[in-house]
Design an enzyme around this catalytic site. Sequence first.
Site, mmCIF file in Angstrom:
data_model
loop_
_atom_site.group_PDB
_atom_site.id
_atom_site.type_symbol
_atom_site.label_atom_id
_atom_site.label_comp_id
_atom_site.label_asym_id
_atom_site.label_seq_id
_atom_site.Cartn_x
_atom_site.Cartn_y
_atom_site.Cartn_z
ATOM 1 N N SER A 233 73.149 22.642 40.466
ATOM 2 C CA SER A 233 72.279 23.249 39.687
ATOM 3 C C SER A 233 73.315 23.905 38.718
ATOM 4 O O SER A 233 72.516 24.584 37.716
ATOM 5 C CB SER A 233 71.935 24.698 40.348
ATOM 6 O OG SER A 233 72.879 25.402 41.070
ATOM 7 N N LYS A 278 69.111 33.970 40.510
ATOM 8 C CA LYS A 278 70.318 33.678 39.633
ATOM 9 C C LYS A 278 70.298 34.697 38.210
ATOM 10 O O LYS A 278 71.217 35.174 37.753
ATOM 11 C CB LYS A 278 70.184 32.251 39.136
ATOM 12 C CG LYS A 278 70.593 31.561 40.546
ATOM 13 C CD LYS A 278 70.670 30.072 40.071
ATOM 14 C CE LYS A 278 71.420 29.454 41.448
ATOM 15 N NZ LYS A 278 71.312 27.876 41.125
#
Length: 343
Positions: A233, A278
């Site tokens: 990611s 996040k």
Amino acid sequence: MKQHKRKITILVIVLLLLIGFFLPLPFYLETPGTAESLSKFVTVDGKRDRRKGHYMLTTVALQQARPLTYLWSKTQPFAETVSKESLMGGASNRTYEQMQTYYMQSSINDAITVAYRRAGEAYHKKYRGIYVMSLLAGSKFKGHLAIGDTVTKIDGHAFKSAQQFINYVKRQRVGQKVTVTYTHKQQVKTTTQALVKLPGTKRPGLGITLVDHSQVKTDIPVKVNVGEIGGPSAGTMFTLEIYDQLTGGKLRRGRKIAGTGTMDAKGNVGAIGGIDKKVVAASRAGATIFFAPDDPVTKADKKADPNYKNNYAVAKAAAKRIHSKIKVVPIKTFSDVVNYLKK
């Protein structure tokens, strides 16, 4: 008597605390992780990025649930419970960790490829062989090959892709012995074993899960050391850090810039999991910009989940929920990232 009861009470309390802190529950907890400056992971031409501001990769914290941490998670707005099956897809802990390491290394290779190509700098992709992700219980190679080994030849033949390897093995027969040359902990070894029938098919195989293992070499040296962070990611942010160092560091202009998203070798950004967490991590770290994959929402997505939202929509909602002033920017390609920062 009272003293005896007091001792029993203390023992019960200690026992309950031990259970609360240490008894593993059959699922995991996902919570906001950290936003890490990429300058400590990446060096280009032997130099670290010491310019003002930061590019940051963002993480999701994952931990085995315990009774007390599970109760605590119920008070946290961005904490989620995740089953081992949905997290690991049936893989063992070791295989899952190996997969995450492989995905991270692949994302770094693609990040280097995209950054160097866009910067007009030389790079060379070298095919190393077949990466062993797992071994089936019935494989004759079990106990010889290990997870993380790289198969370089079969019967003395080298291949340029996993598909070429598969095509060669297909032409053999079940029970036939083949000699495999492989690299184990940087040592070249060979083993000769019989092919087995692959589950659900009549085809022969080694009984391993495999993927291509490539490496990118560059004229201007680049090193990326991520420690224990795994998964693909951070690909977009690695690409940005490397590219900006190659081109003189003119894009950041002192800002704290975070983001997420996979990066393929063509420069396309892919969706990831846990993006709301996040965003929280990035906001806590003081980031003013957050790049979020703007993945397409297909009819299949909506059919499977009428309330489905893509990464960008989830990230925007998370920023709004925590009343953050962070600017969430939708991206589909690395060009989107560069063009936005050039404004």
